[in-house]
Design a protein around this motif. Structure first.
Motif, mmCIF file in Angstrom:
data_model
loop_
_atom_site.group_PDB
_atom_site.id
_atom_site.type_symbol
_atom_site.label_atom_id
_atom_site.label_comp_id
_atom_site.label_asym_id
_atom_site.label_seq_id
_atom_site.Cartn_x
_atom_site.Cartn_y
_atom_site.Cartn_z
ATOM 1 N N TYR A 151 0.827 -1.196 0.000
ATOM 2 C CA TYR A 151 0.000 0.000 0.000
ATOM 3 C C TYR A 151 0.870 1.258 0.000
ATOM 4 O O TYR A 151 0.595 2.210 -0.727
ATOM 5 C CB TYR A 151 -0.936 0.008 1.208
ATOM 6 C CG TYR A 151 -1.822 1.229 1.233
ATOM 7 C CD1 TYR A 151 -2.883 1.355 0.349
ATOM 8 C CD2 TYR A 151 -1.551 2.288 2.096
ATOM 9 C CE1 TYR A 151 -3.673 2.489 0.336
ATOM 10 C CE2 TYR A 151 -2.339 3.433 2.088
ATOM 11 C CZ TYR A 151 -3.399 3.522 1.207
ATOM 12 O OH TYR A 151 -4.166 4.648 1.201
ATOM 13 N N ARG A 152 1.931 1.257 0.814
ATOM 14 C CA ARG A 152 2.800 2.435 0.844
ATOM 15 C C ARG A 152 3.438 2.674 -0.517
ATOM 16 O O ARG A 152 3.445 3.808 -1.021
ATOM 17 C CB ARG A 152 3.902 2.257 1.897
ATOM 18 C CG ARG A 152 4.828 3.478 1.962
ATOM 19 C CD ARG A 152 5.941 3.307 2.948
ATOM 20 N NE ARG A 152 6.900 2.299 2.540
ATOM 21 C CZ ARG A 152 8.165 2.266 2.981
ATOM 22 N NH1 ARG A 152 8.585 3.173 3.831
ATOM 23 N NH2 ARG A 152 8.981 1.319 2.587
ATOM 24 N N ALA A 153 3.985 1.617 -1.116
ATOM 25 C CA ALA A 153 4.649 1.778 -2.401
ATOM 26 C C ALA A 153 3.656 2.191 -3.486
ATOM 27 O O ALA A 153 3.941 3.076 -4.314
ATOM 28 C CB ALA A 153 5.353 0.473 -2.789
ATOM 29 N N LEU A 154 2.478 1.574 -3.485
ATOM 30 C CA LEU A 154 1.474 1.901 -4.493
ATOM 31 C C LEU A 154 1.009 3.341 -4.341
ATOM 32 O O LEU A 154 0.899 4.084 -5.329
ATOM 33 C CB LEU A 154 0.290 0.945 -4.372
ATOM 34 C CG LEU A 154 -0.869 1.176 -5.353
ATOM 35 C CD1 LEU A 154 -0.415 0.930 -6.786
ATOM 36 C CD2 LEU A 154 -2.048 0.273 -5.003
ATOM 37 N N ARG A 212 0.927 3.018 -14.822
ATOM 38 C CA ARG A 212 2.350 3.338 -14.733
ATOM 39 C C ARG A 212 2.893 3.027 -13.347
ATOM 40 O O ARG A 212 4.045 2.597 -13.202
ATOM 41 C CB ARG A 212 2.566 4.808 -15.088
ATOM 42 C CG ARG A 212 2.268 5.123 -16.558
ATOM 43 C CD ARG A 212 2.371 6.599 -16.853
ATOM 44 N NE ARG A 212 3.704 7.113 -16.562
ATOM 45 C CZ ARG A 212 3.992 8.417 -16.505
ATOM 46 N NH1 ARG A 212 3.036 9.316 -16.710
ATOM 47 N NH2 ARG A 212 5.219 8.817 -16.246
ATOM 48 N N ALA A 213 2.071 3.233 -12.303
ATOM 49 C CA ALA A 213 2.505 2.900 -10.953
ATOM 50 C C ALA A 213 2.763 1.407 -10.825
ATOM 51 O O ALA A 213 3.769 0.970 -10.239
ATOM 52 C CB ALA A 213 1.448 3.344 -9.935
ATOM 53 N N LEU A 214 1.865 0.600 -11.396
ATOM 54 C CA LEU A 214 2.038 -0.848 -11.324
ATOM 55 C C LEU A 214 3.216 -1.313 -12.180
ATOM 56 O O LEU A 214 3.900 -2.280 -11.819
ATOM 57 C CB LEU A 214 0.749 -1.545 -11.746
ATOM 58 C CG LEU A 214 -0.411 -1.353 -10.768
ATOM 59 C CD1 LEU A 214 -1.700 -1.903 -11.358
ATOM 60 C CD2 LEU A 214 -0.113 -2.023 -9.421
ATOM 61 N N LEU A 227 5.937 -3.714 -10.500
ATOM 62 C CA LEU A 227 5.988 -5.105 -10.924
ATOM 63 C C LEU A 227 6.848 -5.355 -12.153
ATOM 64 O O LEU A 227 7.211 -6.511 -12.408
ATOM 65 C CB LEU A 227 4.572 -5.625 -11.223
ATOM 66 C CG LEU A 227 3.783 -6.183 -10.041
ATOM 67 C CD1 LEU A 227 3.374 -5.073 -9.082
ATOM 68 C CD2 LEU A 227 2.544 -6.911 -10.523
ATOM 69 N N GLY A 228 7.149 -4.299 -12.909
ATOM 70 C CA GLY A 228 7.856 -4.523 -14.147
ATOM 71 C C GLY A 228 7.023 -5.413 -15.058
ATOM 72 O O GLY A 228 5.815 -5.245 -15.174
ATOM 73 N N ALA A 261 -6.112 -1.224 -8.129
ATOM 74 C CA ALA A 261 -4.850 -1.882 -8.468
ATOM 75 C C ALA A 261 -5.078 -3.333 -8.886
ATOM 76 O O ALA A 261 -4.559 -3.786 -9.918
ATOM 77 C CB ALA A 261 -3.895 -1.817 -7.277
ATOM 78 N N LEU A 262 -5.858 -4.069 -8.106
ATOM 79 C CA LEU A 262 -6.047 -5.486 -8.415
ATOM 80 C C LEU A 262 -6.888 -5.682 -9.674
ATOM 81 O O LEU A 262 -6.655 -6.623 -10.441
ATOM 82 C CB LEU A 262 -6.683 -6.202 -7.229
ATOM 83 C CG LEU A 262 -5.811 -6.285 -5.972
ATOM 84 C CD1 LEU A 262 -6.449 -7.209 -4.946
ATOM 85 C CD2 LEU A 262 -4.390 -6.742 -6.288
ATOM 86 N N ARG A 263 -7.846 -4.802 -9.902
ATOM 87 C CA ARG A 263 -8.624 -4.895 -11.133
ATOM 88 C C ARG A 263 -7.701 -4.712 -12.343
ATOM 89 O O ARG A 263 -7.821 -5.423 -13.351
ATOM 90 C CB ARG A 263 -9.738 -3.843 -11.120
ATOM 91 C CG ARG A 263 -10.717 -3.984 -12.276
ATOM 92 C CD ARG A 263 -11.997 -3.221 -11.993
ATOM 93 N NE ARG A 263 -11.744 -1.844 -11.618
ATOM 94 C CZ ARG A 263 -11.978 -1.336 -10.405
ATOM 95 N NH1 ARG A 263 -12.469 -2.106 -9.436
ATOM 96 N NH2 ARG A 263 -11.736 -0.073 -10.132
#
Length: 364
Positions: free
Chosen positions: A82-85, A101-103, A107-108, A132-134
């Motif tokens: 959560y912090r990183a996202l 772009r955040a993901l 995750l690359g 995020a999960l969607r």
């Protein structure tokens, strides 16, 4: 006999999986086979993941870590993710593809994500995680998650639970939900490590280092002296910086060790993200004079639970001083609300050195 990497790892460590753990291990091994996660194999797309849930100490994290060792990809604890996202999305505020772009940054090109201790008690966290999960599942990323809650138990507050319903539906439709609920909390075994003949706990540092190197001590100089500690003097106190120009007062902060008074840390406006930041700077922790939960606000109790989560996940030692047995000090009186994950924190604290003496008979 087919290769069974998770069950073989259990056998090599001298663990005997209970029925629930065995079923989960078999399912995860089937998932590894489907992913073609072995060296030299190409992974397939859009493979359903798994959601392992059950009470504390049943080996969910151990199973996840054995899966992750074979499948690769990033592995996050909820607080870290959560912090990183949040940071990555915030840095891209105003751009139409901020989440994508955040993901990408987190995750690359990985096609597998391991996610430990998914728990939701905040509406804002729920909305961000849902997005995020969607996005991840829409990309065909395979998610393997652990939780103390069934999907329907996420965000249990009836005032906000409906906000989690789209996420719950997504998890239930995209992941195989596996209940890992054997009869034993393996963290409560008295031996410092998991012995042959018993199932794996999720304990970190089973060799006696890390989290297990911490202690739960009675107050006073004699208890501290037994752990090689002396109480800080007044001139050692320091303001430790936090994000946004804030700070929190420590009794001592030097040479990788930070020492807080329980009330000074847990009654202060310190978030889980602040605790993560502190855990990156200090690898040894002391929290003295734990206040009985009967005398604390629930916000103070929750910060202590968050602290245990953060230090346990990072396998950092914690020394506590408490006025009595931890199983009594951490009890919330009947009729008062308690932090949702108090049972998990209590189970983890029982692993600390001398915790058995403080916790009394019957505690492993």
């Amino acid at each position: 006999m087919p290769h069974t990497p998770i069950r073989d790892a259990a056998g090599a460590a001298g663990y005997v999986l209970d029925a629930a753990q065995h079923a989960a291990a078999e399912h995860l091994e089937d998932l590894l086979h489907t992913l073609d996660a072995g060296p030299g194999h190409a992974r397939r797309d859009a493979v359903p993941g798994a959601y392992l849930w059950g009470p504390v100490g049943r080996g969910k994290t151990w199973l996840l870590d054995r899966f992750h060792a074979r499948a690769g990809g990033p592995r996050f604890h909820f607080h870290e993710f959560y912090r990183a996202l949040h940071a990555e999305v915030w840095a891209r505020t105003g751009t139409p593809d901020a989440m994508d772009r955040a993901l990408d940054a987190l995750l690359g090109g990985s096609r597998v994500l391991c996610f430990d201790e998914l728990h939701l008690h905040d509406a804002g966290d729920t909305m961000l995680l849902s997005r995020a999960l969607r996005t991840l599942l829409g990309r065909g990323v395979t998610l393997v998650a652990t939780s103390n809650y069934p999907p329907q138990g996420l965000l249990p507050d009836p005032l906000f639970h409906e906000l989690a319903e789209p996420l719950i539906a997504l998890l239930e439709s995209s992941l195989d939900v596996l209940r890992v609920d054997g009869p034993v909390d393996y963290r409560e075994l008295r031996a410092p490590g998991v012995r042959p003949g018993v199932g794996p706990s999720v304990a970190a540092g089973a060799d006696g280092g890390g989290w297990r190197a911490g202690s739960a001590l009675p107050p006073g100089p004699s208890g501290l002296a037994g752990a090689g500690l002396t109480r800080p003097t007044a001139d050692e106190a320091a303001d430790v910086p936090l994000a946004g120009g804030r700070s929190v007062r420590a009794l001592r902060a030097s040479d990788g060790l930070v020492w807080f008074d329980f009330a000074g840390l847990c009654a202060a406006p310190v978030s889980a993200l602040d605790l993560l930041s502190l855990a990156e700077r200090f690898d040894r922790w002391v929290v003295s004079d734990v206040v009985p939960f009967a005398d604390c606000r629930i916000s103070t109790q929750q910060r202590f639970v968050n602290l245990v989560d953060v230090l346990y996940d990072r396998d950092l030692p914690l020394v506590l001083t408490a006025p009595g047995p931890l199983d009594e000090v951490l009890v919330v009186p009947a009729g008062r609300p308690a932090p949702p994950d108090l049972a998990r924190a209590t189970s983890r604290l029982r692993q600390l050195g001398q915790a058995a003496q403080l916790a009394g008979e019957g505690v492993g």
